[in-house]
Design a protein around this motif. Structure first.
Motif, PDB file in Angstrom:
ATOM      1  N   PHE A  94       1.461  -1.252  -0.142  1.00  0.00           N
ATOM      2  CA  PHE A  94       0.057  -0.196  -0.137  1.00  0.00           C
ATOM      3  C   PHE A  94       0.495   1.210   0.332  1.00  0.00           C
ATOM      4  O   PHE A  94       0.007   2.302  -0.437  1.00  0.00           O
ATOM      5  CB  PHE A  94      -1.300  -0.068   1.365  1.00  0.00           C
ATOM      6  CG  PHE A  94      -2.015  -0.877   1.130  1.00  0.00           C
ATOM      7  CD1 PHE A  94      -2.770  -0.933   0.357  1.00  0.00           C
ATOM      8  CD2 PHE A  94      -1.942  -1.901   2.553  1.00  0.00           C
ATOM      9  CE1 PHE A  94      -3.847  -2.095   0.007  1.00  0.00           C
ATOM     10  CE2 PHE A  94      -2.834  -3.274   1.760  1.00  0.00           C
ATOM     11  CZ  PHE A  94      -3.702  -3.077   0.697  1.00  0.00           C
ATOM     12  N   ASN A  95       2.183   1.221  -0.356  1.00  0.00           N
ATOM     13  CA  ASN A  95       2.866   2.241  -0.364  1.00  0.00           C
ATOM     14  C   ASN A  95       3.140   2.471  -1.362  1.00  0.00           C
ATOM     15  O   ASN A  95       3.698   1.627  -2.178  1.00  0.00           O
ATOM     16  CB  ASN A  95       4.401   1.477   0.700  1.00  0.00           C
ATOM     17  CG  ASN A  95       5.564   2.845   0.639  1.00  0.00           C
ATOM     18  OD1 ASN A  95       5.304   4.225   0.858  1.00  0.00           O
ATOM     19  ND2 ASN A  95       6.640   2.488   0.624  1.00  0.00           N
ATOM     20  N   ILE A  96       2.474   3.584  -2.403  1.00  0.00           N
ATOM     21  CA  ILE A  96       2.737   3.734  -4.316  1.00  0.00           C
ATOM     22  C   ILE A  96       3.870   4.695  -4.119  1.00  0.00           C
ATOM     23  O   ILE A  96       4.172   6.175  -3.467  1.00  0.00           O
ATOM     24  CB  ILE A  96       1.384   4.399  -3.870  1.00  0.00           C
ATOM     25  CG1 ILE A  96       0.249   3.209  -3.697  1.00  0.00           C
ATOM     26  CG2 ILE A  96       0.971   4.554  -5.128  1.00  0.00           C
ATOM     27  CD1 ILE A  96      -1.574   3.621  -3.929  1.00  0.00           C
ATOM     28  N   ALA A  97       4.841   4.836  -5.427  1.00  0.00           N
ATOM     29  CA  ALA A  97       5.641   5.558  -5.819  1.00  0.00           C
ATOM     30  C   ALA A  97       4.979   6.438  -6.899  1.00  0.00           C
ATOM     31  O   ALA A  97       4.084   5.343  -7.815  1.00  0.00           O
ATOM     32  CB  ALA A  97       6.893   4.719  -6.168  1.00  0.00           C
ATOM     33  N   TYR A  98       5.128   7.368  -6.905  1.00  0.00           N
ATOM     34  CA  TYR A  98       4.737   7.930  -8.365  1.00  0.00           C
ATOM     35  C   TYR A  98       6.280   9.180  -8.309  1.00  0.00           C
ATOM     36  O   TYR A  98       7.385   9.725  -7.519  1.00  0.00           O
ATOM     37  CB  TYR A  98       3.602   8.667  -7.869  1.00  0.00           C
ATOM     38  CG  TYR A  98       4.135  10.144  -7.103  1.00  0.00           C
ATOM     39  CD1 TYR A  98       3.584  11.141  -6.777  1.00  0.00           C
ATOM     40  CD2 TYR A  98       3.092   9.549  -5.668  1.00  0.00           C
ATOM     41  CE1 TYR A  98       4.326  12.426  -5.804  1.00  0.00           C
ATOM     42  CE2 TYR A  98       3.694  10.839  -4.255  1.00  0.00           C
ATOM     43  CZ  TYR A  98       3.464  11.498  -4.983  1.00  0.00           C
ATOM     44  OH  TYR A  98       3.372  13.193  -3.735  1.00  0.00           O
ATOM     45  N   LYS A  99       5.887   9.896  -9.851  1.00  0.00           N
ATOM     46  CA  LYS A  99       7.319  11.076  -9.670  1.00  0.00           C
ATOM     47  C   LYS A  99       6.538  12.431  -9.476  1.00  0.00           C
ATOM     48  O   LYS A  99       5.285  12.881 -10.148  1.00  0.00           O
ATOM     49  CB  LYS A  99       7.751  10.673 -10.848  1.00  0.00           C
ATOM     50  CG  LYS A  99       9.292   9.945 -10.609  1.00  0.00           C
ATOM     51  CD  LYS A  99       9.564  10.186 -12.694  1.00  0.00           C
ATOM     52  CE  LYS A  99      11.174   9.043 -12.488  1.00  0.00           C
ATOM     53  NZ  LYS A  99      11.693   8.859 -13.698  1.00  0.00           N
ATOM     54  N   GLU A 100       7.365  12.950  -8.625  1.00  0.00           N
ATOM     55  CA  GLU A 100       6.677  14.896  -8.602  1.00  0.00           C
ATOM     56  C   GLU A 100       8.325  15.133  -9.494  1.00  0.00           C
ATOM     57  O   GLU A 100       9.161  15.032  -9.180  1.00  0.00           O
ATOM     58  CB  GLU A 100       7.227  14.975  -7.676  1.00  0.00           C
ATOM     59  CG  GLU A 100       6.089  16.559  -7.452  1.00  0.00           C
ATOM     60  CD  GLU A 100       6.073  16.864  -5.184  1.00  0.00           C
ATOM     61  OE1 GLU A 100       5.025  16.273  -5.472  1.00  0.00           O
ATOM     62  OE2 GLU A 100       6.553  17.476  -5.218  1.00  0.00           O
ATOM     63  N   GLN A 101       8.094  16.077 -10.824  1.00  0.00           N
ATOM     64  CA  GLN A 101       9.438  15.800 -11.529  1.00  0.00           C
ATOM     65  C   GLN A 101       9.961  14.779 -11.736  1.00  0.00           C
ATOM     66  O   GLN A 101       9.717  13.935 -12.124  1.00  0.00           O
ATOM     67  CB  GLN A 101       9.465  17.498 -11.132  1.00  0.00           C
ATOM     68  CG  GLN A 101       9.237  18.942 -10.881  1.00  0.00           C
ATOM     69  CD  GLN A 101       8.377  18.868 -10.486  1.00  0.00           C
ATOM     70  OE1 GLN A 101       8.660  18.002  -8.743  1.00  0.00           O
ATOM     71  NE2 GLN A 101       7.056  19.475 -10.342  1.00  0.00           N
ATOM     72  N   GLU A 102      11.325  15.230 -11.538  1.00  0.00           N
ATOM     73  CA  GLU A 102      12.113  14.003 -11.456  1.00  0.00           C
ATOM     74  C   GLU A 102      11.975  12.861 -10.671  1.00  0.00           C
ATOM     75  O   GLU A 102      13.444  11.799 -10.170  1.00  0.00           O
ATOM     76  CB  GLU A 102      13.580  14.028 -11.897  1.00  0.00           C
ATOM     77  CG  GLU A 102      13.070  14.606 -13.401  1.00  0.00           C
ATOM     78  CD  GLU A 102      12.883  13.535 -14.750  1.00  0.00           C
ATOM     79  OE1 GLU A 102      13.253  12.251 -14.826  1.00  0.00           O
ATOM     80  OE2 GLU A 102      11.917  14.064 -15.310  1.00  0.00           O
ATOM     81  N   GLU A 103      11.772  13.531  -9.548  1.00  0.00           N
ATOM     82  CA  GLU A 103      11.865  12.849  -7.643  1.00  0.00           C
ATOM     83  C   GLU A 103      10.756  11.680  -7.225  1.00  0.00           C
ATOM     84  O   GLU A 103       9.597  12.339  -8.098  1.00  0.00           O
ATOM     85  CB  GLU A 103      11.760  14.284  -6.864  1.00  0.00           C
ATOM     86  CG  GLU A 103      12.192  13.031  -5.510  1.00  0.00           C
ATOM     87  CD  GLU A 103      11.452  14.044  -4.497  1.00  0.00           C
ATOM     88  OE1 GLU A 103      12.193  14.050  -3.321  1.00  0.00           O
ATOM     89  OE2 GLU A 103      11.988  15.668  -4.319  1.00  0.00           O
TER      90      GLU A 103
END
Length: 161
Positions: A94-103
């Motif tokens: 349930f730990n979801i990864a996404y990009k904010e700009q390149e981070e």
């Protein structure tokens, strides 16, 4: 090492970024593990990648020898050791990864839904599909837009006016 497109992959996502020093240690640990990884006394053609200092990817080309239950258990045991040594969580689905700009950022499900509601996650946000099954899917579908991922089936984006 080059892998066949149908090689199996397992992706473990950390709830925090590993430091560069930790990545160096992990690379040695994973190199030693994959070099000796066996199934039924047969060496597995295995490798690993560490992406964004956050994702550990194990890869096995099963054309020569397939990963067995016992060999998979050994890899899970290793991941649990890494989890304990580095004080990270590698098993929280349930730990979801996404990009904010390149981070690359990770948040729990509730926080992800709040980001969607606030308009900070949209159909073009890059998300990660850690459920890919093989190397080809890993190359093509692991990192992609929200609109093209399983996320869009689970999370509702606000309707545009």
């Amino acid at each position: 090492m080059k892998f066949h497109p149908l090689s199996r992959v397992w992706i473990y996502q950390s709830d925090r970024v590993f430091t560069d020093a930790e990545v160096k240690e992990l690379e040695q640990l994973l190199a030693d593990f994959t070099a000796g990884w066996q199934a039924h006394q047969q060496q597995l053609k295995a490798g690993f990648e560490i992406k964004y200092n956050r994702f550990i990817v194990l890869i096995v080309d099963e054309r020569e020898a397939g990963a067995s239950g016992c060999s998979i258990d050994k890899s899970v045991h290793l991941m649990k050791e890494i989890q304990e040594k580095y004080q990270v969580n590698l098993f929280d689905r349930f730990n979801i990864a996404y990009k904010e700009q390149e981070e690359v950022k990770t948040v729990n499900r509730d926080a992800f839904e709040a980001l969607i509601a606030a308009g900070k996650i949209n159909q073009n946000t890059i998300v990660f599909n850690n459920l890919v099954q093989n190397y080809q899917e890993y190359q093509d579908k692991w990192e992609g837009k929200f609109i093209n991922s399983w996320h869009q089936r689970v999370f509702s984006l606000p309707q545009s006016i």
